[in-house]
Design an enzyme around this catalytic site. Structure first.
Site, mmCIF file in Angstrom:
data_model
loop_
_atom_site.group_PDB
_atom_site.id
_atom_site.type_symbol
_atom_site.label_atom_id
_atom_site.label_comp_id
_atom_site.label_asym_id
_atom_site.label_seq_id
_atom_site.Cartn_x
_atom_site.Cartn_y
_atom_site.Cartn_z
ATOM 1 N N GLY A 46 0.823 -1.197 0.000
ATOM 2 C CA GLY A 46 0.000 0.000 0.000
ATOM 3 C C GLY A 46 0.857 1.247 0.000
ATOM 4 O O GLY A 46 2.026 1.216 -0.417
ATOM 5 N N ASP A 75 11.503 -11.685 -1.148
ATOM 6 C CA ASP A 75 11.266 -10.498 -1.996
ATOM 7 C C ASP A 75 12.382 -9.472 -1.799
ATOM 8 O O ASP A 75 12.117 -8.291 -1.599
ATOM 9 C CB ASP A 75 9.912 -9.885 -1.669
ATOM 10 C CG ASP A 75 9.420 -8.935 -2.776
ATOM 11 O OD1 ASP A 75 9.931 -9.053 -3.909
ATOM 12 O OD2 ASP A 75 8.555 -8.099 -2.501
#
Length: 788
Positions: free
Chosen positions: A33, A147
């Site tokens: 986000g 990641d």
């Protein structure tokens, strides 16, 4: 979530901190986000924070939110981003982190002001964080990030790297060499491990691959993907690998870095980055290996930056012009590398190099120092690898002379002058070649010290020190063999040359601190005492002469062991004449009294076959209350037996003779020989060394200038030292015990070289402490020697 209640924060506080998520507070967006900068009020006052607000439209949700809380609440490391608070109210899911003022790494890749040294430090920080996740020590869980990419590396105000965004991470057991997990492949294109992407099998090597991509991005100053209109992109990783294979890295290095990079630093960095991208997982390095190589790259870079400031490039080129063989170099740092390794000058008769401070060093060959009449005694190199073609070996007379001319010394530097030679006895760490010497017109001869063996295989004996004021000096050094030196007649030394090395006072100070006996005052401020009790301490306490230890707390036991205690035989209930303690590193230390080590009968050495005797005296200054006084003996014979529980396993121990000299030491010779052999295996392990019992001769200090002089002489291994308790000690042996035997046994002797005796010598005992390395580095042409 109850265990994390202490991290909860109300939504109204976050709204206040971010001005209701104002647009001007927005500092970034990601898969989770948007991220907002805020000023939060807390008990410590106002703090700057980063608030990451979940947006489910980006694909992540409650699972990633909870995982982030779980990971960062359990994983605490200086190179992992710190989670301060979180908020759960209605549909809102917000994570509050420490604020990283320089943002993410991807924003700075193409910034020429981010130097190569800064980039190296950032990469080392990332490697430390990942090593902590992959190889945890205090938890039973291994974390695989899944990641790793430059946008997930945050940089604080000091440019320290912080690994962030654990929403996709996976947990596996840490007590296995390899952890394989099967999951749906996730990650970012370009960074994701191809094997994981194809098979779904995840391992810590998947993070290694992603980190390798980041390393190339740091080196190339660009992201691993090029994006085009219409959402198309091209991954550059395969092209980067091809450039490495074809030795064309210059085509992809960020143009703003090329002039800053030291060649060796760049080579070390690029090689480990390339290894991270290997397709086969077993060929990829561990994070520990990566971190080690990156730290070497940084050390080399910092070394060359410091040397570049202290050295004049034009003067360097003039010295390089005098090299025996033509030097080819492409930059100032490349030439510095050649100088650090060393070069031959003046027709191959002088070896020149610089140390890590940029100070000049010279080794002048014996061939250049001897007269034309002594050239008959030159012999080809047949022993250790030498810088020169010939050695000088004087066989006829007890007298020889070396005339030495320096050319490149650095002004205002204190030099140690060493005689460099080969004695043919490389298995003896300390060996003294018996000779006296003097320089120029000095009347008084000095006595040679014990010579120490360097890493390059050559032995060095310090001759004198002086402080230079110019580059060139002339020394005429006379050598005189000592009388009755049968050792010299049997094997005269082969001399390589005279060496001029700067006196490293910082290293000397560190060595002295290392070799201080661990007699520190024990205080209650030692907060880690609970983790420092050695294995088997309860059994050792049972051998104590005191019985009150059963009532002591563990903390009291620790401080008792630090102070030390007498031991007794549990069967005979009598003192064994043994002392036990632990040092500040919780390594076991042990001392045997003279009664335990000195024997009435000889020990089987052929030339020590006669019976010996001792006079036992009470002495309050002794740890055991009594000492042994020698009488009319030219040797001291020892036999010792130690329980393996009293020594730390896997530790090399130094054995020290603790003694006092009689008041009249005029009859004492300086040098003695020690021989020891251990019987803890099927084969005898023998060691031999030469030591001093008296205070040895000091290295003479030559005052060539009234303005400067060396502050002090150095201490050499093989010389005695005065203990804090007033006794003297000298290291006579080193060994590594084998804990698979009931007892560790050894015997040995100390023998005079010239048939003088030890009458009046007081022996308190032998002390065994973990060996501390005493090595004065001499450069052997390996860059790692300098980095150490």
């Amino acid at each position: 979530m109850e265990e994390f209640d202490h991290l909860k924060i109300q939504l109204k506080d976050i709204i206040s901190a971010t001005d209701n998520f104002a647009r001007n507070k927005l500092i970034g967006r990601g898969g989770f986000g948007s991220v907002y900068k805020g000023e939060l009020s807390c008990r410590e006052g106002q703090i700057i924070v980063a608030c990451k607000r979940l947006d489910r439209n980006f694909g992540q949700g409650n699972v990633e939110f909870l995982k982030e809380i779980l990971m960062l609440s359990k994983c605490k490391h200086e190179n992992l981003v710190s989670l301060l608070y979180f908020c759960i109210e209605g549909d809102e899911r917000i994570l509050v982190y420490e604020y990283a003022s320089h943002g993410s790494l991807d924003r700075h890749l193409g910034d020429a002001s981010l130097t190569w040294t800064q980039r190296l430090k950032i990469c080392i920080g990332i490697a430390r964080g990942l090593k902590y996740l992959h190889d945890p020590k205090e938890t039973q869980q291994r974390v695989i990030h899944r990641d790793i990419k430059s946008s997930n590396i945050l940089l604080d105000e000091k440019w320290a790297a912080k690994v962030s965004d654990f929403g996709l991470s996976k947990v596996g057991p840490a007590n296995q060499p390899r952890t394989y997990l099967f999951s749906n492949a996730v990650g970012t294109p370009g960074y994701c491990d191809p094997i994981y992407w194809e098979t779904g099998f995840l391992s810590k090597e998947s993070d290694v691959y992603s980190f390798g991509v980041v390393l190339f991005e740091v080196m190339c100053g660009a992201l691993c993907c090029e994006y085009y209109d219409g959402g198309q992109f091209k991954v550059l990783v395969h092209m980067w690998q091809k450039c490495f294979d074809k030795n064309r890295l210059d085509d992809i290095i960020f143009h703003g870095l090329k002039e800053q990079m030291d060649p060796l630093s760049f080579k070390t960095f690029s090689t480990i980055a390339y290894q991270c991208l290997k397709k086969a997982r077993e060929e990829r390095p561990t994070m520990a290996k990566i971190m080690q190589q990156l730290e070497i790259a940084l050390k080399v870079q910092e070394l060359f930056e410091d040397l570049g400031k202290s050295m004049n490039f034009e003067k360097m080129k003039k010295i390089a012009y005098r090299a025996t063989y033509t030097l080819t170099y492409i930059s100032q740092s490349h030439l510095l590398l050649l100088f650090l390794k060393g070069i031959l000058v003046d027709d191959g008769k002088t070896w020149f190099w610089v140390n890590k401070k940029g100070e000049h060093c010279e080794l002048i060959s014996a061939e250049r120092c001897i007269s034309k009449y002594e050239r008959l005694y030159l012999e080809p190199i047949t022993r250790p690898v030498s810088r020169f073609q010939f050695l000088f070996r004087h066989l006829s007379t007890p007298y020889w002379r070396l005339t030495v001319e320096t050319q490149f010394l650095s002004p205002h530097v204190t030099y140690v002058v060493n005689l460099v030679y080969d004695s043919g006895k490389r298995d003896i760490p300390n060996l003294r070649i018996p000779f006296k010497y003097k320089w120029n017109a000095t009347i008084q001869y000095s006595t040679s010290c014990v010579g120490y063996l360097g890493k390059d295989g050559w032995r060095r004996t310090e001759l004198f020190q002086f402080t230079s004021t110019k580059n060139d000096y002339y020394f005429d050094i006379e050598f005189l063999r000592e009388k009755k030196s049968q050792q010299y007649d049997q094997d005269p030394p082969s001399i390589e040359g005279i060496e001029f090395c700067p006196l490293d006072l910082e290293t000397d100070k560190k060595l002295e601190e290392k070799n201080k006996v661990d007699n520190q005052l024990v205080t209650n401020s030692d907060i880690n005492w609970g983790k420092k009790l050695p294995n088997g301490y309860s059994e050792i306490l049972e051998w104590s002469e005191d019985t009150y230890h059963s009532l002591m707390t563990k903390k009291e036991v620790y401080f008792l062991l630090r102070k030390g205690l007498h031991l007794k035989d549990p069967q005979e209930r009598s003192s064994m004449g043994e002392w036990f303690s632990i040092n500040k590193n919780s390594k076991k230390c042990h001392m045997l009294s003279a009664r335990c080590i000195l024997q009435e009968e000889s020990l089987g050495w052929n030339f020590l076959s006669r019976r010996v005797s001792w006079v036992w005296k009470s002495l309050p200054g002794s740890r055991f209350g009594e000492v042994a006084e020698t009488c009319d003996k030219n040797h001291l014979a020892f036999s010792l037996q130690i329980k393996p529980q009293l020594l730390s396993p896997g530790t090399i121990y130094a054995c020290y003779l603790v003694y006092k000299l009689p008041e009249n030491t005029s009859m004492y010779e300086n040098i003695v020989a020690t021989h020891f052999r251990s019987r803890h295996s099927l084969k005898f392990s023998r060691t031999e060394r030469y030591i001093y019992l008296l205070t040895p001769p000091h290295t003479p200090i030559i005052e060539l200038s009234t303005d400067e002089r060396p502050p002090r002489t150095r201490k050499v291994k093989g010389h005695p030292k005065l203990r804090k308790d007033g006794w003297m000690e000298i290291q006579v042996w080193e060994f590594q015990p084998n804990d698979s035997y009931t007892y560790f046994e050894a015997d040995g002797y100390i023998k005079s070289l010239n048939e003088w005796n030890f009458t009046g010598l007081l022996v308190q005992g032998m002390e065994f402490r973990p060996a501390k390395v005493i090595f004065r580095p001499c450069y052997d042409g390996n860059i790692s020697t300098l980095l150490e």
